[in-house]
Design an enzyme around this catalytic site. Structure first.
Site, PDB file in Angstrom:
ATOM      1  N   CYS A   1       0.841  -1.209   0.000  1.00  0.00           N
ATOM      2  CA  CYS A   1       0.000   0.000   0.000  1.00  0.00           C
ATOM      3  C   CYS A   1       0.866   1.244   0.000  1.00  0.00           C
ATOM      4  CB  CYS A   1      -0.942  -0.009   1.193  1.00  0.00           C
ATOM      5  SG  CYS A   1      -0.106  -0.285   2.758  1.00  0.00           S
TER       6      CYS A   1
ATOM      7  N   GLU B   1      -4.084   3.985  -8.216  1.00  0.00           N
ATOM      8  CA  GLU B   1      -3.148   3.007  -7.652  1.00  0.00           C
ATOM      9  C   GLU B   1      -2.876   1.911  -8.689  1.00  0.00           C
ATOM     10  OE1 GLU B   1      -4.522   0.442  -4.392  1.00  0.00           O
ATOM     11  OE2 GLU B   1      -2.663   0.939  -3.355  1.00  0.00           O
TER      12      GLU B   1
END
Ligand code: NAD
Length: 473
Positions: A278, A375
């Site tokens: 992440c 992302e």
């Protein structure tokens, strides 16, 4: 072929659902296990078990709860090699990297048990007139831990310690893309029946769990899109949600740094775990004074990684978790190239078995490209050359995400200025790190709820006050 089971009320049992999924080793494309797709009935019985077990667990002295958790940490440490190998087989992470993160997670579980011993589950404030206020922190009840696949074991351990230590019981729902190591993880937990339960499956298990009326808190780690759904479900029921979501983390490289050493550090931050962290570095802003040697060294570092099956010696980068994830990564790169980006190394899906994608450096990128705005979760380092540190900071701040940021600078004023990037954590001249005192809440779409030792206990408990006048004995 092994069919994975749920753990409900201390018993391993087959799912009551009728649909099963194949778990595929992403390095070889071999099917390594069958596992349930999830069913509401499984969730219902697991939540019922967690509710039934909770009063006795909450009544267990804190020291004993902490001791049980520490014993689990000991068992995980003793089986670390086995757990890391299972993670490698199910999601591709090379053994060495897996071990580093697992050791950190075990330390975190131990720290949660220790923190419980000093946490104020009850404290009394005496006023000058002798009146007392007792402030109690009650456990919430039955809680849920829903986790992603990129760190299957670590994600569970990071969330579960403070919940258990505070007297809550837990239903764990790991990712359908990494359930095998979590099954083993729970086999190693020696807890009273119902204190920790495991329900396998995808959204077919996650949705009824997150929407369950009697789950008092959902600790969710995963994508922004799912996190918003989990948060909305909690809001409708007035349940707590702690949401640890995705990022598009920037790194700003200032003039005056060693471009080669910094490029090597950035290569690690962008590519390790094949970019599936992440807090992977997903946007690079480099000052024009050092840009040329920096990009050259970044390309060399990317080409220096050995990519392959994470079980093999010397492999630093494994495959992506599955075909779906590799397709997403390839789509981001194709979109960037179509819009004018230059591939300096990597790019393109290799031939052969396994969901591999090479570490890739892109230049001539801009904010019209997916690789700069969404992302990617893959081994891609898009590099933007900026004219000043100020421009780097300003562009780093331009994102809907706000998980973490990294800044490489030799200028003390620029260290201070780095706080302007909206992020839960800002690392200066290193990537990752920080002591147990670390406290943060992600900014923007990257999540909700503070992370940190005490903050996790605050989230896992409900404060209540009792006022006792001075006249009362
Ligand atoms: P995901 O959102 O697809 O799935 C996460 C979990 O939610 C899985 O267990 C999944 O089965 C479950 N789920 C799916 N639909 C659900 C629903 N409707 N209700 C409840 N649960 C549901 O995420 P992923 O692809 O597994 O994980 C990758 C993401 O996780 C990335 O965005 C990454 O950045 C993020 N992540 C964040 C952190 C952090 O600490 N902030 C850490 C690791 C990963």
């Amino acid at each position: 072929m092994k069919t994975l089971q749920n753990l409900i009320d201390g018993q391993w049992a087959d799912s009551r659902g009728e649909i099963f999924l194949d778990l595929v080793n992403p390095a070889t494309e071999e099917v390594i296990a069958r596992h349930p797709a999830g069913s509401p009935e499984d969730v219902e019985t697991a939540v019922a078990a967690a509710i039934a077990a909770q009063p006795a667990w909450a009544a267990t002295p804190v020291a004993e709860r902490a001791q049980r958790i520490t014993a689990w940490a000991d068992a995980v440490a003793a089986h670390a090699d086995e757990l890391v190998e299972l993670e490698c087989r199910e999601m591709g992470k090379p053994l060495g990297i897996g071990r580093t993160f697992l050791d950190g997670a075990v330390a975190g579980l131990r720290a949660a048990a220790e923190e419980a011993l000093s946490y104020d589950f009850e404290r009394t404030v005496v006023r000058p007139d002798g009146a007392r206020t007792r402030i109690l922190r009650h456990p919430l009840g039955a809680t849920a831990v829903i986790t992603p696949w990129n760190f299957p074991v670590t994600a569970v351990l990071a969330a579960i310690g403070p919940l258990l230590a505070s007297g809550n019981t837990v239903v764990v729902k790991p990712s359908e893309r990494g359930p095998l190591s979590v099954v083993r993880l729970l086999e190693l937990a020696d807890m009273a029946p119902g204190v920790v339960n495991l329900v396998l499956g995808d959204a077919r298990a996650g949705t009824p769990l997150a929407e369950h009326e009697q789950i008092r808190l959902v600790h969710f780690t995963g994508s922004v899109a799912t996190g918003k759904r989990v948060g909305a479900a909690a809001g409708l029921r007035l349940h707590r949600a702690v949401l640890e979501l995705g990022g598009k983390d920037p790194v700003v490289v200032d003039a005056g740094v060693d471009p080669v050493a910094t490029a090597r550090a950035v290569a690690f931050g962008a590519f390790i775990n094949t970019g599936q962290i992440c807090t992977s570095m997903e946007r690079v802003y480099v000052h024009c004074d050092v840009a040329e040697p920096f990009v050259e060294a970044l390309v060399a570092a990317a080409e220096g990684f050995t990519v392959g099956n994470g079980l093999d010696d010397g492999v630093m980068l494994g495959p992506l978790v599955d075909r779906r994830q590799r397709d997403l990564v390839a789509r981001h790169v194709e979109d960037a190239v179509h819009k004018g980006a230059k591939v300096r190394t990597g790019g393109g899906v290799p031939e052969g078995k396994g969901f591999f994608y090479p570490p890739t450096v892109l230049t001539d990128v801009d904010d019209s490209m997916l690789v700069m705005t969404e992302e990617t979760f893959g081994p891609i380092a898009p590099v933007v050359v900026v004219d000043s540190f100020e421009e780097g900071l300003e562009r780093a701040a331009r994102s809907k995400y706000g998980l973490a940021a990294t800044v490489y600078t030799a200028d003390p004023d620029h260290i201070d200025a780095s706080a302007r990037i909206p992020a839960g954590v800002t690392w200066i001249n290193q990537w990752q790190g920080g002591g147990p005192e670390r406290l943060y809440e992600p900014a923007g779409d990257s999540g909700m709820g503070a992370t940190g030792a005490r903050a996790a206990f605050d989230a896992a408990t409900r404060p209540a006050s009792m006022h006792i006048p001075a006249a009362t004995a």
